[in-house]
Design a protein around this motif. Structure first.
Motif, PDB file in Angstrom:
ATOM      1  N   ASN A  33      -6.181  60.961  21.037  1.00 30.85           N
ATOM      2  CA  ASN A  33      -4.953  60.925  20.233  1.00 30.85           C
ATOM      3  C   ASN A  33      -4.321  62.297  20.043  1.00 30.85           C
TER       4      ASN A  33
ATOM      5  N   ALA B 147      -7.519  65.288  15.912  1.00 35.58           N
ATOM      6  CA  ALA B 147      -6.948  64.783  17.161  1.00 35.58           C
ATOM      7  C   ALA B 147      -6.631  65.959  18.088  1.00 35.58           C
TER       8      ALA B 147
ATOM      9  N   ASN C 287      -6.074  75.651   8.969  1.00 36.80           N
ATOM     10  CA  ASN C 287      -7.160  76.628   9.060  1.00 36.80           C
ATOM     11  C   ASN C 287      -7.778  76.736  10.454  1.00 36.80           C
TER      12      ASN C 287
ATOM     13  N   TYR D 267     -19.672  63.899  11.824  1.00 38.89           N
ATOM     14  CA  TYR D 267     -19.611  63.267  13.144  1.00 38.89           C
ATOM     15  C   TYR D 267     -19.680  64.350  14.216  1.00 38.89           C
TER      16      TYR D 267
HETATM   17  C1  LIG Z   1     -14.619  61.058  15.818  1.00 39.21           C
HETATM   18  C2  LIG Z   1     -13.323  60.422  15.419  1.00 39.21           C
HETATM   19  C3  LIG Z   1     -12.779  59.403  16.182  1.00 39.21           C
HETATM   20  C4  LIG Z   1     -11.590  58.817  15.816  1.00 39.21           C
HETATM   21  N1  LIG Z   1     -11.057  57.854  16.624  1.00 39.21           N
HETATM   22  C5  LIG Z   1      -9.853  57.337  16.335  1.00 39.21           C
HETATM   23  C6  LIG Z   1      -9.238  56.413  17.205  1.00 39.21           C
HETATM   24  O1  LIG Z   1      -9.798  56.039  18.241  1.00 39.21           O
HETATM   25  N2  LIG Z   1      -8.013  55.949  16.875  1.00 39.21           N
HETATM   26  C7  LIG Z   1      -7.359  56.322  15.737  1.00 39.21           C
HETATM   27  O2  LIG Z   1      -6.231  55.897  15.497  1.00 39.21           O
HETATM   28  N3  LIG Z   1      -7.929  57.191  14.888  1.00 39.21           N
HETATM   29  C8  LIG Z   1      -9.157  57.700  15.168  1.00 39.21           C
HETATM   30  N4  LIG Z   1      -9.724  58.602  14.317  1.00 39.21           N
HETATM   31  C9  LIG Z   1      -9.079  58.852  13.032  1.00 39.21           C
HETATM   32  C10 LIG Z   1      -7.844  59.723  13.138  1.00 39.21           C
HETATM   33  O3  LIG Z   1      -7.969  60.627  14.110  1.00 39.21           O
HETATM   34  C11 LIG Z   1      -7.633  60.465  11.884  1.00 39.21           C
HETATM   35  O4  LIG Z   1      -7.458  59.534  10.869  1.00 39.21           O
HETATM   36  C12 LIG Z   1      -6.407  61.366  11.907  1.00 39.21           C
HETATM   37  O5  LIG Z   1      -6.302  62.091  13.088  1.00 39.21           O
HETATM   38  C13 LIG Z   1      -6.572  62.304  10.753  1.00 39.21           C
HETATM   39  O6  LIG Z   1      -5.370  62.959  10.494  1.00 39.21           O
HETATM   40  P1  LIG Z   1      -5.151  63.682   9.111  1.00 39.21           P
HETATM   41  O7  LIG Z   1      -3.953  64.496   9.240  1.00 39.21           O
HETATM   42  O8  LIG Z   1      -5.238  62.697   8.028  1.00 39.21           O
HETATM   43  O9  LIG Z   1      -6.422  64.617   8.921  1.00 39.21           O
HETATM   44  P2  LIG Z   1      -7.046  65.777   9.785  1.00 39.21           P
HETATM   45  O10 LIG Z   1      -6.981  65.457  11.204  1.00 39.21           O
HETATM   46  O11 LIG Z   1      -8.361  66.012   9.132  1.00 39.21           O
HETATM   47  O12 LIG Z   1      -6.082  67.017   9.532  1.00 39.21           O
HETATM   48  C14 LIG Z   1      -6.152  67.820   8.379  1.00 39.21           C
HETATM   49  C15 LIG Z   1      -6.031  69.269   8.787  1.00 39.21           C
HETATM   50  O13 LIG Z   1      -5.994  70.074   7.616  1.00 39.21           O
HETATM   51  C16 LIG Z   1      -6.842  71.183   7.800  1.00 39.21           C
HETATM   52  N5  LIG Z   1      -7.230  71.722   6.495  1.00 39.21           N
HETATM   53  C17 LIG Z   1      -8.098  71.188   5.613  1.00 39.21           C
HETATM   54  N6  LIG Z   1      -8.192  71.984   4.531  1.00 39.21           N
HETATM   55  C18 LIG Z   1      -7.360  73.022   4.732  1.00 39.21           C
HETATM   56  C19 LIG Z   1      -7.023  74.175   3.959  1.00 39.21           C
HETATM   57  N7  LIG Z   1      -7.564  74.384   2.754  1.00 39.21           N
HETATM   58  N8  LIG Z   1      -6.150  75.067   4.467  1.00 39.21           N
HETATM   59  C20 LIG Z   1      -5.582  74.859   5.675  1.00 39.21           C
HETATM   60  N9  LIG Z   1      -5.875  73.770   6.454  1.00 39.21           N
HETATM   61  C21 LIG Z   1      -6.743  72.864   5.980  1.00 39.21           C
HETATM   62  C22 LIG Z   1      -7.998  70.567   8.572  1.00 39.21           C
HETATM   63  O14 LIG Z   1      -8.857  71.517   9.132  1.00 39.21           O
HETATM   64  C23 LIG Z   1      -7.232  69.752   9.597  1.00 39.21           C
HETATM   65  O15 LIG Z   1      -6.837  70.550  10.670  1.00 39.21           O
HETATM   66  C24 LIG Z   1     -10.926  59.224  14.655  1.00 39.21           C
HETATM   67  C25 LIG Z   1     -11.459  60.244  13.863  1.00 39.21           C
HETATM   68  C26 LIG Z   1     -12.636  60.851  14.244  1.00 39.21           C
HETATM   69  C27 LIG Z   1     -13.214  61.940  13.400  1.00 39.21           C
END
Ligand SMILES: Cc1cc2nc3c(=O)[nH]c(=O)nc-3n(C[C@H](O)[C@H](O)[C@H](O)COP(=O)(O)OP(=O)(O)OC[C@H]3O[C@@H](n4cnc5c(N)ncnc54)[C@H](O)[C@@H]3O)c2cc1C
Length: 637
Positions: free
Chosen positions: A340, A133, A125, A455
């Protein structure tokens, strides 16, 4: 609206307004979210999003207004989701919802195991891939500066001999071919000997803080008055205005090694995942409240809420005093220019090479320009479609015998449909609960137990950092008082990558980054995150801008900080559901039954993958969740 002197009004309009959809621009004045955080009508004002910097990520910093509004309309069932009303229908073997690291982990596994002719469509989205990241980019008087939007840094993992048997960070590090040596700037010997974190966390980690010149600001007297204690841990708190008793408690806590030993991880879960870290410190070790409050700094930074809310088991996994030994002092964190986002770019380059300009060298992957058109070309086995919100996912007929899943998504104000063999929901439970229309009750209830914390990552581009140099610090921590903003900020020693050579000179530009959780110790968990989200989402860009500069004045005016001269720009990255909070019981507690165990089961042709399932979110395990979800569904494609 005030601007730093180096940001023109035209830059601002390009960054702030063009990225915002017409629906948002045309909306009525902003209305507040209801006290319960729910059901109120959503509408964000045109001054909500603010400046986005330059470069490929300028239209996508944190959650966009469109994402926030669409998500809340979905939650309130304000979006039609009927497959009969879609404008177009496509067929794909696999749909991955979410282009964060979990979704990319699923896509990588698909790319290795797909059968000839199979196709996959990934939907996200946001206007650019990466999820949490992503990166910000500034141009300050011709100097290019890149900083993280969220996900920040890492420890270089161990080398693995068999990639296929490995998991988490070591697996993907090896599989993607990420280098193990990096270049940082050396400070000229004649300069004041300042120490820098290479990321935005290291100075908060017990044992590693010694690598950074950290100043703690203690307020006293009228606003703006107070004292700095530089390198207070090295000086055993002797330079702080704390009482003798508070110093004794803090020192006792900070120097404690592991006070508990466990024969297995399962034993640790059963013993520790039944209480918060604060309860562990105060009830088991009888430490005063100062220890838990100081622990909040790191825990809320890494997990969204503080020690009153976080499971003691997480403190055992993270390097927290009293549950682990101090980290070896030569250990260092690393952060790519955009945090990242660097790993995300490695995944994308592997999956769709044309999406990032240049070769597959480290320099090109990290700094190359993105070609959005390359993401979604007809005929590609993997296509990535951005600015597309999935609003409904449902099996055709009974999920146990169904032959396909119907997906409805909205893009550019139109509804589109897909018939897919299988669907991976690589998004969080706050979204999946509403998107997956035939979600079985036990999944719905399990997701209902998750708590997501907001956050804010604020990147302030500086023209110079003389005011920090005068203080002799590169990171600041403050005891937050009424009306204050944030808790900590720092400038990194920025990684040097090929032609990208950001300076480390006090007279030259750099980025000052505020990692800002919203925790309210003492309130129930859900009240904390709801209140935090209200603060995050109800505050306009100019209001945050004013608060941040006021905080900087309070901390740094006496060492010469002047926003009119020293600030070149500010980008806000707001994450409404940044972290899944690993509360006591998240991992199963005494019973051993964790809500995530239910979610990790496949539901018909749908599987769930998101780093929230890991507990404390992290890049490598996020990709593992995606890989697991793909393998669960492989036979359904
Ligand atoms: C402030 C912060 C600092 C961090 N620091 C670190 C760090 O130093 N080291 C580390 O290893 N990890 C860190 N993390 C954690 C790590 O970044 C995350 O765990 C990881 O990047 C998340 O990946 P994900 O794919 O699980 O989720 P997300 O990154 O949340 O990706 C999910 C995606 O799906 C999209 N989405 C959601 N619903 C829909 C929908 N209905 N239709 C279409 N798209 C949708 C979202 O918008 C997003 O783009 C940090 C996280 C944050 C918030």
């Amino acid at each position: 609206m005030s601007f730093g002197p180096h940001i023109t009004r035209r830059d601002f309009l390009n960054g702030a307004l063009l990225g915002v959809g017409g629906a948002v621009l045309g909306c009525a004045p902003r209305r507040q979210i209801g006290q319960d955080g729910a059901r109120a009508h959503w509408s964000l004002g045109p001054d909500w999003y603010g400046y986005g910097g330059v470069g490929d990520y300028r239209f996508s910093h944190g959650n966009t207004p469109e994402v926030v509004e669409t998500a809340h309309r979905m939650r309130d069932r304000g979006l039609p989701a009927d497959f009969a009303r879609v404008d177009t229908i496509e067929n794909h073997d696999l749909v991955i919802v979410g282009a964060g690291i979990a979704g990319l982990g699923a896509a990588l596994e698909y790319s290795k195991k797909r059968r000839t002719g199979q196709t996959c469509l990934m939907l996200d989205n946001h206007p650019i891939f990466g999820g949490e990241a992503k990166e910000n980019e500034f141009d300050v008087g011709g100097v290019r500066l890149i900083g993280p939007q969220g996900s920040n840094g890492f420890f270089v993992p161990a080398v693995v001999s068999d990639v296929e048997k490995a998991s988490g960070d070591p697996r993907y590090y090896a599989e993607l071919g990420v280098p193990r040596q990096f270049r940082f700037r050396d400070r000229p010997l004649e300069e004041k000997p300042l120490r820098f974190s290479p990321d935005n966390y290291e100075y908060l980690v017990r044992g590693l803080e010694r690598h950074t010149s950290v100043g703690h600001f203690f307020s006293a007297g009228p606003p703006g008055e107070g004292t700095w204690a530089i390198d207070m841990w090295e000086r055993r708190l002797a330079n702080t205005p704390l009482s003798e008793a508070a110093r004794a408690t803090l020192l006792q806590w900070y120097t404690l090694g592991a006070t508990r030993q466990f024969a297995s991880d399962e034993q640790a879960v059963r013993a520790l995942d039944i209480m918060s870290y604060q309860e562990f410190l105060e009830k088991e070790l009888h430490l005063g409240p100062e220890a838990a409050r100081y622990a909040d700094l790191f825990l809320a930074s890494a997990c969204g809420l503080g020690s009153d809310a976080i499971s003691a088991y997480v403190a055992y996994q993270l390097p927290m005093p009293a549950l682990t030994e101090p980290l070896p002092s030569d250990l260092r964190r690393v952060s790519f220019p955009g945090g990242n986002s660097g790993f995300v770019r490695y995944f994308v380059k592997r999956l769709i090479p044309d999406a990032i300009a240049g070769t597959d060298s480290f320099e090109d992957i990290i700094t190359g320009r993105i070609d959005l058109d390359a993401l979604d070309r007809t005929g590609q086995p993997l296509r990535v479609r951005l600015r597309s919100t999935v609003i409904a996912v449902e099996h055709e007929g009974d999920s146990r015998s169904s032959g396909a899943v119907r997906v409805v998504y909205t893009r550019g104000g139109r509804l589109h449909g897909i018939r897919a063999g299988a669907v991976i929901m690589a998004t969080g439970g706050w979204m999946n609960r509403y998107a997956v229309r035939d979600m079985p009750p036990e999944y719905y209830e399990a997701y209902g137990r998750f708590v997501h914390a907001p956050y804010l990552v604020a990147n302030v581009a500086l023209t110079n950092w003389r005011f920090l140099h005068r203080l002799g610090i590169t990171a600041a921590i403050w005891d937050r008082g009424e009306g204050d903003f944030g808790y900590t900020c720092n400038i990194r020693n920025p990684m040097q990558v090929g032609h990208y050579q950001p300076p480390l000179d006090l007279e030259q530009p750099t980025i000052l980054t505020f990692y800002t959780p919203f925790h309210h110790p003492g309130l129930p968990l859900r009240a904390q995150v709801t209140q935090g989200r209200m603060e995050l989402l109800n505050t306009s860009y100019p209001e945050f801008e004013r608060k941040i500069y006021a905080q900087m004045m309070k901390l740094f005016a006496r060492s010469g900080f002047n926003p009119a001269k020293d600030v070149a720009g500010l980008i806000l990255n707001r994450w409404g559901h940044a972290y899944s909070v690993p509360f006591p019981g998240f991992f199963g507690g005494a019973s051993g039954r964790a809500p995530r165990d239910i979610i990790r089961n496949r539901h018909g042709r749908i599987a769930f993958a998101h780093s929230e399932l890991v507990g404390w979110q992290h890049w490598g395990p996020a990709a593992d969740e995606g890989r697991r979800a793909f393998n669960q569904l492989a036979d359904a494609m």
